[in-house]
Design a protein around this motif. Structure first.
Motif, PDB file in Angstrom:
ATOM      1  N   THR A 161       1.149  -1.630  -0.329  1.00 58.78           N
ATOM      2  CA  THR A 161      -0.231  -0.012  -0.409  1.00 58.78           C
ATOM      3  C   THR A 161       0.787   1.355   0.129  1.00 58.78           C
ATOM      4  N   ILE A 162       2.437   1.222  -0.122  1.00 59.58           N
ATOM      5  CA  ILE A 162       2.582   2.342   0.345  1.00 59.58           C
ATOM      6  C   ILE A 162       3.215   2.909  -1.136  1.00 59.58           C
ATOM      7  N   SER A 163       2.578   4.026  -1.229  1.00 65.48           N
ATOM      8  CA  SER A 163       3.048   4.861  -2.715  1.00 65.48           C
ATOM      9  C   SER A 163       3.104   6.271  -2.177  1.00 65.48           C
ATOM     10  N   GLY A 164       3.435   6.952  -3.453  1.00 67.51           N
ATOM     11  CA  GLY A 164       3.532   8.298  -3.199  1.00 67.51           C
ATOM     12  C   GLY A 164       3.457   9.400  -4.579  1.00 67.51           C
ATOM     13  N   ILE A 165       4.044  10.404  -5.057  1.00 72.47           N
ATOM     14  CA  ILE A 165       3.849  11.297  -5.717  1.00 72.47           C
ATOM     15  C   ILE A 165       5.013  12.477  -5.667  1.00 72.47           C
ATOM     16  N   THR A 166       5.884  12.097  -6.514  1.00 73.51           N
ATOM     17  CA  THR A 166       7.179  13.109  -6.942  1.00 73.51           C
ATOM     18  C   THR A 166       6.800  14.454  -6.280  1.00 73.51           C
ATOM     19  N   ASP A 167       6.900  15.682  -5.790  1.00 77.10           N
ATOM     20  CA  ASP A 167       7.191  16.967  -5.756  1.00 77.10           C
ATOM     21  C   ASP A 167       8.303  17.573  -6.721  1.00 77.10           C
ATOM     22  N   ASP A 168       7.835  19.229  -6.377  1.00 73.59           N
ATOM     23  CA  ASP A 168       8.127  19.608  -7.967  1.00 73.59           C
ATOM     24  C   ASP A 168       9.669  19.821  -7.946  1.00 73.59           C
ATOM     25  N   LYS A 169      10.780  19.328  -7.018  1.00 73.17           N
ATOM     26  CA  LYS A 169      11.906  18.292  -7.753  1.00 73.17           C
ATOM     27  C   LYS A 169      12.027  17.843  -7.568  1.00 73.17           C
ATOM     28  N   GLY A 170      10.928  16.618  -8.240  1.00 74.48           N
ATOM     29  CA  GLY A 170      11.014  15.577  -8.968  1.00 74.48           C
ATOM     30  C   GLY A 170      11.257  14.334  -7.458  1.00 74.48           C
ATOM     31  N   PHE A 171      11.304  14.658  -6.302  1.00 70.64           N
ATOM     32  CA  PHE A 171      11.785  13.750  -4.944  1.00 70.64           C
ATOM     33  C   PHE A 171      10.702  13.567  -4.380  1.00 70.64           C
ATOM     34  N   LEU A 172      11.117  12.496  -4.116  1.00 72.03           N
ATOM     35  CA  LEU A 172       9.707  11.733  -2.975  1.00 72.03           C
ATOM     36  C   LEU A 172      10.496  10.702  -2.036  1.00 72.03           C
ATOM     37  N   GLU A 173       9.888  10.567  -0.415  1.00 70.90           N
ATOM     38  CA  GLU A 173      10.592   9.413   0.446  1.00 70.90           C
ATOM     39  C   GLU A 173       9.789   8.754   0.803  1.00 70.90           C
ATOM     40  N   LEU A 174       9.766   7.257   0.577  1.00 74.80           N
ATOM     41  CA  LEU A 174       8.585   6.605   0.764  1.00 74.80           C
ATOM     42  C   LEU A 174       9.057   5.593   2.159  1.00 74.80           C
ATOM     43  N   ASN A 175       8.336   5.321   3.038  1.00 72.52           N
ATOM     44  CA  ASN A 175       8.823   4.540   3.937  1.00 72.52           C
ATOM     45  C   ASN A 175       7.322   4.542   4.803  1.00 72.52           C
ATOM     46  N   PRO A 176       7.308   3.358   6.127  1.00 72.41           N
ATOM     47  CA  PRO A 176       8.441   2.330   6.027  1.00 72.41           C
ATOM     48  C   PRO A 176       7.798   1.152   5.534  1.00 72.41           C
ATOM     49  N   ILE A 177       9.596   0.695   4.952  1.00 67.59           N
ATOM     50  CA  ILE A 177       9.864  -0.438   3.988  1.00 67.59           C
ATOM     51  C   ILE A 177      10.578  -1.150   4.708  1.00 67.59           C
ATOM     52  N   GLU A 178      10.152  -2.346   4.806  1.00 67.58           N
ATOM     53  CA  GLU A 178      10.907  -3.863   4.967  1.00 67.58           C
ATOM     54  C   GLU A 178      12.130  -3.897   4.407  1.00 67.58           C
ATOM     55  N   ASN A 179      13.553  -4.793   5.373  1.00 68.57           N
ATOM     56  CA  ASN A 179      14.504  -5.101   4.295  1.00 68.57           C
ATOM     57  C   ASN A 179      14.087  -5.945   2.782  1.00 68.57           C
ATOM     58  N   GLY A 180      14.520  -6.289   2.204  1.00 72.84           N
ATOM     59  CA  GLY A 180      14.492  -7.216   1.216  1.00 72.84           C
ATOM     60  C   GLY A 180      14.356  -6.561  -0.426  1.00 72.84           C
ATOM     61  N   GLU A 181      14.464  -7.498  -1.165  1.00 70.79           N
ATOM     62  CA  GLU A 181      14.029  -6.530  -2.686  1.00 70.79           C
ATOM     63  C   GLU A 181      12.651  -6.386  -2.938  1.00 70.79           C
ATOM     64  N   HIS A 182      12.438  -5.862  -3.605  1.00 71.38           N
ATOM     65  CA  HIS A 182      11.514  -4.534  -3.567  1.00 71.38           C
ATOM     66  C   HIS A 182      11.023  -4.262  -4.903  1.00 71.38           C
ATOM     67  N   LYS A 183       9.783  -4.663  -6.044  1.00 69.56           N
ATOM     68  CA  LYS A 183       9.652  -3.615  -7.238  1.00 69.56           C
ATOM     69  C   LYS A 183       9.301  -2.031  -6.858  1.00 69.56           C
ATOM     70  N   ILE A 184       9.349  -1.457  -7.632  1.00 62.06           N
ATOM     71  CA  ILE A 184       8.914  -0.192  -7.678  1.00 62.06           C
ATOM     72  C   ILE A 184       8.481   0.423  -8.734  1.00 62.06           C
ATOM     73  N   ASN A 185       6.566   0.474  -9.051  1.00 68.56           N
ATOM     74  CA  ASN A 185       6.568   1.052 -10.492  1.00 68.56           C
ATOM     75  C   ASN A 185       6.775   2.778 -10.083  1.00 68.56           C
ATOM     76  N   PHE A 186       6.747   2.618 -11.698  1.00 63.04           N
ATOM     77  CA  PHE A 186       7.160   4.466 -12.106  1.00 63.04           C
ATOM     78  C   PHE A 186       6.261   4.879 -12.806  1.00 63.04           C
ATOM     79  N   VAL A 187       4.673   5.626 -12.471  1.00 66.40           N
ATOM     80  CA  VAL A 187       3.801   5.932 -13.756  1.00 66.40           C
ATOM     81  C   VAL A 187       3.026   7.542 -13.685  1.00 66.40           C
TER      82      VAL A 187
END
Length: 726
Positions: free
Chosen positions: A46-72
């Motif tokens: 359920t973790i998601s977000g939208i980049t700000d006007d500088k193209g920056f974003l922080e996502l948390n909290p995320i567990e250790n391990g490998e994750h697939k990140i989608n960009f649209v």
């Protein structure tokens, strides 16, 4: 005791340490400019977000391990990246997106809310019909979008004339006048034009159709009580698109259409041309046409100019001319006599000019100016009677969108002018002028909670030959999206709406506005309504996906405008008690190996006019309706589909009940050489039609009356043809 404290502290530290913050910056792969408004989500989370006007974003909290990140992001290719956490020393992940000139993100990004958000991150509940499904429905009826809407859960195409085939669209059981029809956000299909609108919107140039059920007045103003349906056109891309369709049916209908578009440098164009020919067809040999003789021509050129990548202009003009003649077959074929005299003719010309300016700023904010002018000229003829007039509609809107990392703000002003001028008598002349201002705020409260609230203030002046009135409407709206987990989500929404009085309704359309008195001392109808849904999806096993959406709705319309009859005249009054429509929709989908799809839809509608005594159920509305569709498809190769629809009993205006019925359809399409697609469609092959139960036309033959239309009149039809895509 100390031992347990140490163990607990170690566990807490370990847990805290396993929760990571992922820092991301997104840029354009060519210009290396930062991209704001990019939807970023972690797969199966359920973790998601939208980049700000500088193209920056922080996502948390995320567990250790490998994750697939989608960009649209609209206008860019969808991108996925695998990331292993934890990262060292707060490492920044840099992502570059490639501009997509080949195709946009189909139904992933919705346009009706103007936020450029993905549909999964939009609090307002929107159903999107994508280009693939539109292409399939075009096989069944290339002339117009009625088939697209007829086969959607919760929507009902209501035919209003036995001889001319005129129709309107109902959402959640409410009359067609309560639904706002839009083409690319322009509302040019209401008032006098409403009875023929869905018959004059071809599907060939559409990219997608977005349906908002429930109050939609914040962005679209009056008339969106039951909802809004936005028909969104394709736009030109660097690679040219050239589509052609030729269709022929057994009931003597021929459709020839073409669409072309391309962008070259700073200029682009699109053009749609469509010609429809229909010979009169009498399926039950009662001397009266079930499908009228008609000729329809549409041409819609649009020119685009792009001075820069952040600024665009569009100028378009849509012209449609339609001639329809139904009634006694002897009259249509040119052999009338004293016994064969009845006919109904509709001649219409619709011309709509649109202009749009779209400016995007470096901070991803945007400014849009829209202007349209629509003229609808219609003439209705039956023996010894003619009704004709011109409806002029002007729409002007300026809006500004602020995009930030966690919220979007939309504000705007619009002006709407609508005027109807009746020829000859001028009895029903009327006009209205609306000044509106609106504000909408969409806020990502957390990764799991997204809120939307809006407010519109409209001032409306409307008048006719009898009276004039001014009313102000205060229209708040709220909506929320809850992402409970990666499989379960829910949306709720509510708002107010209104509809200014009009004499052009389904009932008056069905009698060609005969003996109709102008409005007098009536006020606008007002509404309050809401929807709530739950959406669940899961992979039953690796090759089988399952999803279900359960939606509940309720709308109450106060002071509904009701048609009364007295001394051979008809007139409208405001009823003292409301109309209430409530119910639910269930949509289930199974997908096996992406090739085999099963759709099941069920709609329960309990709509009552509480101002009536005795039976209060709204006429021509089934309480239960089932939609079934089974489709097998090998992309760009072969497609086959079987559809079935069940419709429950309906009440007629005289209080009688109709029988229940099923209807079925079957379609096959084969693609050769990636460019040619041949199709054949067997629509309603069980031959469900109203005249099987009782004749639609009542004697006397030379001055007939007609029953209410509650199902197909034309019965079983076969059509087939070829589509060419270059």
């Amino acid at each position: 005791m100390t031992k347990y404290v140490i163990i607990l502290a170690a566990f807490i530290c370990s847990f805290a340490y396993s929760q990571n913050t992922l820092r991301i910056i997104v840029k354009d792969s060519e210009t290396l400019k930062s991209l704001a408004g990019v939807s970023v989500s972690i797969h199966n989370s359920t973790i998601s977000g939208i980049t700000d006007d500088k193209g920056f974003l922080e996502l948390n909290p995320i567990e250790n391990g490998e994750h697939k990140i989608n960009f649209v992001l609209l206008g860019y290719e969808e991108f996925s990246l695998n990331v292993i956490l934890p990262k060292q020393n707060g490492e920044l992940v840099s992502v570059q997106l490639k501009s997509s000139e080949e195709e946009e993100l189909d139904a992933v990004v919705v346009q009706s809310t103007r936020t450029s958000r993905t549909i999964k991150n939009t609090p307002t509940r929107i159903e999107s019909i994508d280009a693939e499904e539109l292409d399939e429905k075009a096989n069944m009826k290339p002339a117009n979008v009625s088939m697209v809407l007829h086969e959607s859960t919760g929507l009902q195409v209501q035919q209003t004339s036995a001889t001319s085939g005129n129709a309107s669209i109902r959402v959640q059981g409410l009359d067609g006048r309560y639904t706002q029809l839009l083409k690319d956000g322009y509302a040019n299909f209401g008032n006098f034009a409403s009875g023929l609108s869905i018959l004059e919107i071809p599907p060939l140039d559409l990219q997608q159709v977005e349906v908002i059920k429930g109050p939609s007045s914040t962005l679209y103003g009056g008339g969106a009580i039951a909802g809004a349906i936005n028909f969104i056109s394709k736009t030109p891309k660097q690679k040219g698109e050239y589509n052609f369709i030729l269709n022929q049916s057994n009931i003597n209908q021929t459709n020839i259409g073409a669409y072309a578009s391309q962008r070259k440098g700073k200029f682009g164009y699109s053009i749609l041309g469509l010609v429809n020919f229909q010979k009169a067809f009498d399926v039950d040999d009662d001397d009266f046409s079930e499908t009228p003789k008609s000729h329809n021509f549409t041409i819609n050129p649009r020119l685009f100019y792009y001075p820069s990548e952040n600024l665009s202009f569009m100028l378009g003009n849509s012209f449609t001319k339609t001639d329809i003649e139904g009634g006694d077959m002897h009259v249509i074929e040119g052999y009338p006599d004293a016994y064969h005299v009845y006919f109904e003719k509709n001649k219409t010309i619709r011309n709509t000019t649109t202009f749009e300016l779209d400016k995007k700023f470096d901070n991803q904010n945007s400014l849009k100016l829209k202007q349209s002018l629509s003229v609808f000229d219609r003439k209705i003829n039956i023996p010894d009677y003619e009704f004709s007039g011109v409806n002029t509609n002007s729409f002007t809107e300026v809006s500004y969108v602020v995009n930030k990392s966690r919220y979007t703000i939309i504000s705007g002003l619009n002006l709407v002018y609508d005027k109807f001028k009746q020829r000859n008598s001028g009895i029903l002349d009327a006009q209205s002028f609306t000044t509106g201002a609106y504000f909408q705020h969409t806020w990502d409260v957390t990764e799991r909670v997204k809120l939307e609230n809006g407010l519109r203030l409209d001032n409306v002046s409307y008048s006719n030959t009898n009276f004039s009135k001014n009313q102000t409407f205060f229209l708040p709206k709220v909506a929320a999206l809850f992402k409970i987990n990666s499989q379960l989500s829910s949306r709720v929404g509510a708002g107010l709406g209104y509809k200014i009085p009009t004499v052009f309704t389904e009932q008056t359309e069905s009698v060609q506005y005969q003996n109709l008195l102008p409005l007098q001392n009536v006020v606008a109808e007002k509404s309050i309504g809401g929807t709530a849904d739950i959406n669940y999806k899961v992979n039953i096993f690796s090759d089988l996906k399952f999803s279900v959406n359960q939606m509940f709705f309720i709308t109450e319309i106060s002071k509904p405008l009701v048609l009364e009859n007295e001394a051979d005249y008809s007139f409208f009054v405001n009823a003292s008690d409301p109309v209430v429509s409530k119910g639910f929709e269930t949509n289930i989908k199974f997908v096996y190996k992406e090739d085999l799809k099963l759709f099941v839809g069920y709609t329960f509608t309990d709509a009552q006019a509480q101002y009536l005594t005795g039976n209060q159920f709204l006429p021509l509305l089934p309480k239960n309706k089932v939609n079934l569709a089974l489709i097998y498809e090998k992309e760009t190769n072969f497609k086959i589909g079987l559809e079935g629809y069940f419709t429950d009993e309906q009440y007629l205006y005289n209080g009688d009940k109709t029988p229940t019925y099923w209807e079925f359809g079957f379609m096959v399409e084969k693609t050769l050489w990636d460019k040619f697609a041949f199709f054949i469609n067997f629509e309603n092959f069980t031959d469900t039609r109203q005249s099987t139960y009782k004749r639609v036309v009542n004697e006397p033959h030379n001055k007939p009356t007609f029953d209410d239309i509650w199902t197909h009149t034309e019965g079983f039809t076969i059509n087939g043809g070829v589509k060419i895509k270059l």
